[in-house]
Design an enzyme around this catalytic site. Structure first.
Site, short mmCIF file in Angstrom:
data_model
loop_
_atom_site.label_atom_id
_atom_site.label_comp_id
_atom_site.label_asym_id
_atom_site.label_seq_id
_atom_site.Cartn_x
_atom_site.Cartn_y
_atom_site.Cartn_z
N TYR A 25 1.44 -0.90 -0.55
CA TYR A 25 -0.02 -0.23 -0.24
C TYR A 25 1.44 0.88 0.01
O TYR A 25 0.36 1.95 -0.85
CB TYR A 25 -1.32 -0.09 1.32
CG TYR A 25 -1.18 1.24 1.27
CD1 TYR A 25 -2.98 1.79 0.57
CD2 TYR A 25 -1.10 2.07 2.21
CE1 TYR A 25 -3.49 2.76 0.87
CE2 TYR A 25 -1.73 3.02 2.74
CZ TYR A 25 -2.70 3.23 1.55
OH TYR A 25 -3.84 4.95 1.57
N GLU A 47 -11.72 5.91 5.55
CA GLU A 47 -10.66 7.23 6.39
C GLU A 47 -11.50 7.08 7.35
O GLU A 47 -11.18 7.11 8.63
CB GLU A 47 -10.30 8.80 5.99
CG GLU A 47 -8.96 8.01 4.48
CD GLU A 47 -7.60 7.58 5.82
OE1 GLU A 47 -7.65 8.05 6.38
OE2 GLU A 47 -6.56 7.53 4.74
N TRP A 55 -4.47 2.22 10.90
CA TRP A 55 -4.64 1.45 9.17
C TRP A 55 -4.89 0.65 8.74
O TRP A 55 -5.24 -0.13 7.93
CB TRP A 55 -4.57 3.06 8.16
CG TRP A 55 -4.30 3.06 6.91
CD1 TRP A 55 -2.89 1.84 5.89
CD2 TRP A 55 -5.79 3.24 6.64
NE1 TRP A 55 -3.71 2.02 4.58
CE2 TRP A 55 -5.13 2.85 4.95
CE3 TRP A 55 -6.89 3.47 6.13
CZ2 TRP A 55 -5.94 2.87 4.03
CZ3 TRP A 55 -7.75 3.54 6.12
CH2 TRP A 55 -7.13 3.45 4.11
#
Length: 207
Positions: A25, A47, A55
């Site tokens: 990522y 988000e 995350w």
């Protein structure tokens, strides 16, 4: 692009010792300018879902989110009813927080209104940085801010338009993820790549 498997590549502090998907990522997506409305909507929802979580937690659930939320088709999500929301809240593959799930549906409807007014969400959201990525050159992760005047303004305007889970910190993370700002560390191999012509991601019509 350099392989994510190379061990001697310098990367941002936050990805150190990360899992292969986390490293991938960072190497392939984080900080890349995004102008596709579907992708922008996906990051807006993810988000928001991350609020209070890591995350990596959301990244591990990303494919489940895509399946649960109609591949982030904003028009389909805007039509979700109470029965669909109840079904989502029973899905162990996503964050089963009622406020976050309801916010996703609410934000899909608000997203459509923005598209109607501006032609695209891309045209609307990128105006907060003048249509091109902000260029930073942090030498330490400690220098990276949690929010900026741009994310403050973005958050304020999104809230005015009825969006939920769009606080300034969340929106700055959104800006980082979608390449509205290059917050890769100066010694990270991706910083230089994203600064090269062709990866700045300026919208057509912008100079």
């Amino acid at each position: 692009m350099e392989s994510t498997r190379r061990k001697n590549v310098r990367r941002c502090h936050w990805v150190a010792n990360g899992s292969p998907p986390y490293v991938a990522y960072h190497d392939k997506e984080w900080g890349v300018p995004q102008h596709d409305d579907r992708v922008l909507f996906e990051f807006l929802i993810l988000e928001g879902a991350q609020a209070g979580l890591s995350w990596s937690t959301i990244l591990n659930k990303r494919e489940n989110y895509r399946k649960a939320f109609s591949r982030f088709d904003v028009r389909k999500i805007a039509k979700y009813d109470k029965a669909k929301i109840a079904k989502l809240l029973r899905d162990p593959g996503i964050v089963r927080n009622r406020l976050k799930v309801e916010a996703a549906v609410n934000n899909a409807r608000a997203f459509l209104e923005v598209q109607k007014q501006f032609g695209s969400f891309d045209a609307y959201i990128w105006q907060f940085v003048g249509g091109r990525p902000r260029r930073n050159a942090w030498r330490s992760h400690k220098q990276v801010p949690a929010s900026t005047p741009e994310s403050d303004a973005m958050s304020k305007d999104l809230k005015r338009r009825g969006f939920k889970f769009v606080g300034s910190t969340i929106m700055y993370a959104f800006m980082q993820a979608t390449g509205m700002v290059n917050d890769h560390a100066l010694d990270c191999f991706r910083w230089k790549q994203l600064e090269r012509k062709g990866e700045r991601g300026e919208r057509k019509g912008k100079t």
